[in-house]
Design an enzyme around this catalytic site. Structure first.
Site, PDB file in Angstrom:
ATOM      1  N   ASP A 191       0.867  -1.213  -0.075  1.00  0.00           N
ATOM      2  CA  ASP A 191       0.187   0.087   0.041  1.00  0.00           C
ATOM      3  C   ASP A 191       0.935   1.288  -0.118  1.00  0.00           C
ATOM      4  O   ASP A 191       1.878   1.251   0.664  1.00  0.00           O
ATOM      5  CB  ASP A 191      -0.789  -0.194   1.197  1.00  0.00           C
ATOM      6  CG  ASP A 191      -2.164   0.713   1.041  1.00  0.00           C
ATOM      7  OD1 ASP A 191      -2.299   1.578   0.439  1.00  0.00           O
ATOM      8  OD2 ASP A 191      -3.364  -0.162   1.405  1.00  0.00           O
ATOM      9  N   GLU A 225      -6.732   3.450  -5.465  1.00  0.00           N
ATOM     10  CA  GLU A 225      -7.938   3.488  -4.982  1.00  0.00           C
ATOM     11  C   GLU A 225      -8.677   4.954  -5.460  1.00  0.00           C
ATOM     12  O   GLU A 225      -8.185   5.991  -4.894  1.00  0.00           O
ATOM     13  CB  GLU A 225      -7.543   3.557  -3.348  1.00  0.00           C
ATOM     14  CG  GLU A 225      -9.248   3.433  -2.544  1.00  0.00           C
ATOM     15  CD  GLU A 225      -9.230   4.168  -1.337  1.00  0.00           C
ATOM     16  OE1 GLU A 225     -10.256   3.983  -0.687  1.00  0.00           O
ATOM     17  OE2 GLU A 225      -8.302   5.206  -1.295  1.00  0.00           O
ATOM     18  N   ASP A 265      -3.568   4.706  -2.245  1.00  0.00           N
ATOM     19  CA  ASP A 265      -4.441   5.285  -1.601  1.00  0.00           C
ATOM     20  C   ASP A 265      -5.114   6.666  -2.080  1.00  0.00           C
ATOM     21  O   ASP A 265      -4.172   7.331  -2.573  1.00  0.00           O
ATOM     22  CB  ASP A 265      -3.937   5.542  -0.094  1.00  0.00           C
ATOM     23  CG  ASP A 265      -4.911   5.615   0.928  1.00  0.00           C
ATOM     24  OD1 ASP A 265      -5.921   4.886   1.276  1.00  0.00           O
ATOM     25  OD2 ASP A 265      -5.019   6.846   1.504  1.00  0.00           O
ATOM     26  N   HIS A 285     -11.487  -3.246   3.833  1.00  0.00           N
ATOM     27  CA  HIS A 285     -11.213  -3.051   4.996  1.00  0.00           C
ATOM     28  C   HIS A 285     -12.167  -1.498   5.617  1.00  0.00           C
ATOM     29  O   HIS A 285     -11.838  -0.958   6.697  1.00  0.00           O
ATOM     30  CB  HIS A 285      -9.833  -2.671   5.670  1.00  0.00           C
ATOM     31  CG  HIS A 285      -8.957  -1.599   4.481  1.00  0.00           C
ATOM     32  ND1 HIS A 285      -9.131  -1.594   3.112  1.00  0.00           N
ATOM     33  CD2 HIS A 285      -8.771  -0.162   4.989  1.00  0.00           C
ATOM     34  CE1 HIS A 285      -8.467  -0.398   2.958  1.00  0.00           C
ATOM     35  NE2 HIS A 285      -8.349   0.188   3.927  1.00  0.00           N
ATOM     36  N   ASP A 286     -12.879  -0.923   4.749  1.00  0.00           N
ATOM     37  CA  ASP A 286     -13.378   0.304   5.054  1.00  0.00           C
ATOM     38  C   ASP A 286     -14.973   0.117   5.128  1.00  0.00           C
ATOM     39  O   ASP A 286     -15.543   1.216   5.474  1.00  0.00           O
ATOM     40  CB  ASP A 286     -13.082   1.258   3.864  1.00  0.00           C
ATOM     41  CG  ASP A 286     -11.848   1.682   4.082  1.00  0.00           C
ATOM     42  OD1 ASP A 286     -11.034   1.820   5.139  1.00  0.00           O
ATOM     43  OD2 ASP A 286     -11.096   2.101   2.857  1.00  0.00           O
TER      44      ASP A 286
HETATM   45  C1  NOJ Z   1      -8.483   4.862   2.251  1.00  0.00           C
HETATM   46  C2  NOJ Z   1      -8.232   3.956   3.096  1.00  0.00           C
HETATM   47  O1  NOJ Z   1      -8.712   2.353   2.707  1.00  0.00           O
HETATM   48  C3  NOJ Z   1      -8.738   4.087   4.413  1.00  0.00           C
HETATM   49  O2  NOJ Z   1      -8.779   2.961   5.239  1.00  0.00           O
HETATM   50  C4  NOJ Z   1      -8.128   5.282   5.107  1.00  0.00           C
HETATM   51  O3  NOJ Z   1      -8.663   5.569   6.156  1.00  0.00           O
HETATM   52  C5  NOJ Z   1      -8.082   6.620   3.834  1.00  0.00           C
HETATM   53  N1  NOJ Z   1      -7.879   6.200   2.686  1.00  0.00           N
HETATM   54  C6  NOJ Z   1      -7.030   7.771   4.235  1.00  0.00           C
HETATM   55  O4  NOJ Z   1      -5.951   7.152   3.999  1.00  0.00           O
END
Ligand code: NOJ
Length: 526
Positions: A103, A269, A204, A329-330
């Site tokens: 990542d 992402e 990210d 994970h979000d």
């Molecule tokens: C996306 C990530 O998947 C998330 O977990 C994170 O809190 C935010 N970006 C900020 O980096």
């Protein structure tokens, strides 16, 4: 043209704190992952059979946002091990033909990163303009931007009496990508892990790296967007803080660095303001892949998934390669989301069969292959500032002590119901969720129609079903998915059943019309 490895691959996302704890401290680590690589792919039918893993951040971090607040881009967080454990993981993964992507969190650092410590030190510090500092009249803010985690995106810093920008937590100051020195520093970071042998990056919040040069106020949403249900009317539209044209220059720069190595991949992402803009990030000199969150956002309805697939195909066009993902994970795990109004496990199988038979690269989130559910976290055990702990709990390897995850008396997040749902039990159960994943991944790899075939949606299907054709020169498969609770009949799909969600009909002939039970999906070979 021959497909690239990342077009054929099934990716598996590992949340390192929660995969396997090798040293008994209650936290997952890199040696723990290495110890379980055979589970992921030992080239026999016993293993899951995935091709690549994505590791959530492993860098040193004060963990305000669990690794997404990086304090050293070129180090390993001591909770996870050290550089030697990373090298071992890479070597062992590669030995099994598993690629590893890491990542990259370029939009912001931790406020404890030495760059930011310098930057906040004084207005004349050489690192001052690595971050975004603004002055404004007392009691006001530089503009109206909101942090995505709530509250204003600006934090007043006493020492120099200016505000800095943070699109996430105040402990995550945003870097300034209009400053070439920042871009150069991140190029060095990218080179660092690629030189060590990483196969690429998940990047990210890639669309947010560049901000409006004039820092204009963001407008507010005047209507509800059904695709983004949590963006209520009145929420800010990140018009000037996301998706600026200049971000594509930064991405092209990242790509040039990646292309100076062999065969690496950049997966973004991507949350552009409009999904239609996703393809811009996938132009030939930009990202190889971009996350497509349509399925994560879609409710369990044939109409929703049909729309998600159609939009994806329209958006990606012929040249860009799609990705598919149901959980990460979000967000709440999909089996949990689907359990609200029905049989979560049956529905998760239908959705997974869909994800693994579409044209594009699927991403599996650790634990979904055994049907792990969100865990309710008691207030005193909560870790994440914005409530995402429930989908990040330890992998359930066995029904024994510590769920086979750890020998510690207590794990960093509580363990789910490992007695009911665990790898060990499912490995030997021919009809388990794990067996379903293993066999489906293998079929996907071996069936040329699924690996590289064309895709065509069948118009002649009941409204609550989805039927599509995957066709290569050697093979024609029809995928039929019933999202209804009641049985349905599919006239357009007859042939030999090569796969079904309950692993009970393989080898049977479908007859003139294919009968589907409620929440059942089948693959037929014509
Ligand atoms: C996306 C990530 O998947 C998330 O977990 C994170 O809190 C935010 N970006 C900020 O980096």
């Amino acid at each position: 043209m021959a497909l690239k490895w990342w077009q054929r691959a099934v990716f598996y996302q590992i949340y390192p704190r929660s995969f396997a704890d090798s040293n008994g401290d209650g936290i997952g680590d890199l040696d723990g992952i290495t110890a379980h690589l055979d589970y992921l792919n030992d080239s026999t039918e016993r293993s899951l059979g995935i091709d690549a893993i994505w590791l959530n951040p492993i860098n040193p971090s004060p963990n305000k946002d669990w690794g997404y607040d990086v304090s050293d881009y070129c180090g390993i967080h001591p909770d996870f091990g050290d550089m030697a454990s990373f090298d071992r993981l890479l070597k062992e993964a590669h030995r099994r033909g598993i690629r590893v992507i890491v990542d990259l969190v370029p939009n912001h650092t931790s406020d404890q990163h030495p760059w930011f410590i310098d930057s906040r030190g004084s207005k004349t510090n050489p690192k001052r303009d690595w971050y975004i500092w603004k002055s404004c009249a007392p009691g006001t803010m530089p503009n109206n931007w909101h942090s995505q985690f709530g509250g204003p995106a600006w934090k007043f810093d006493e020492r120099t009496r200016e505000h800095y920008l943070h699109l996430f937590l105040e402990e995550q100051p945003d870097l300034d990508y209009r400053n070439p020195a920042v871009v150069e520093a991140l190029h060095d970071v990218i080179r660092f892990w690629l030189r060590r042998g990483a196969d690429g990056y998940r990047i990210d919040v890639v669309a947010q790296m560049v901000k409006d040069a004039a820092f204009r106020d963001n407008p507010f949403r005047t209507e509800r967007d059904p695709d983004i249900p949590w963006f209520e009317e009145g929420t800010q539209i990140p018009l000037h803080s996301t998706d600026q044209p200049e971000v594509h220059d930064v991405i092209r720069g990242f790509r040039r660095v990646a292309d100076s190595f062999d065969d690496r991949v950049l997966v973004g992402e991507t949350w552009p303001i409009e999904q239609e803009r996703l393809a811009d990030y996938l132009r030939p000199e930009e990202l190889h892949l971009a996350f497509n969150f349509r399925f994560v956002l879609a409710r369990y309805r044939a109409s929703r998934f049909r729309e998600a697939i159609a939009t994806t195909h329209r958006t990606f066009g012929a040249s860009a390669w799609p990705t598919w993902t149901l959980s990460n994970h979000d967000f709440s795990r999909h089996i949990t989301r689907y359990s609200d109004h029905g049989d979560g496990e049956a529905r998760a199988r239908v959705a997974t069969l869909m994800m693994l038979t579409l044209r594009g690269t699927p991403f599996i989130y650790y634990g979904e292959e055994i049907g792990m559910r969100d865990v309710r976290i008691p207030r005193e055990r909560r870790c994440d500032p914005v409530g995402r702990d429930g989908c990040r709990t330890p992998m359930q390897w066995s029904g024994g002590p510590g769920g086979g995850f750890s020998t510690a008396a207590s794990t960093w997040l509580p363990m789910g119901d490992a007695k009911a749902v665990n790898v060990a039990d499912q490995l030997n159960d021919q009809s388990s969720m794990l067996s379903f994943y293993r066999r489906l991944i293998r079929l996907r790899r071996d069936a040329s129609a699924l690996a590289e075939g064309s895709f065509r949606l069948e118009a002649d299907a009941p409204a609550d079903c989805l039927v599509y054709h995957r066709e290569s020169s050697a093979q024609h498969l029809i995928v039929a998915l019933n999202f209804a609770v009641e049985p349905r009949k599919i006239r357009s799909a007859s042939g030999r059943i090569v796969f079904d969600t309950n692993l009970a009909r393989i080898g049977q002939q479908s007859g003139a019309a294919l009968q589907l039970a409620g929440d059942e999906a089948v693959i037929v070979e014509v």
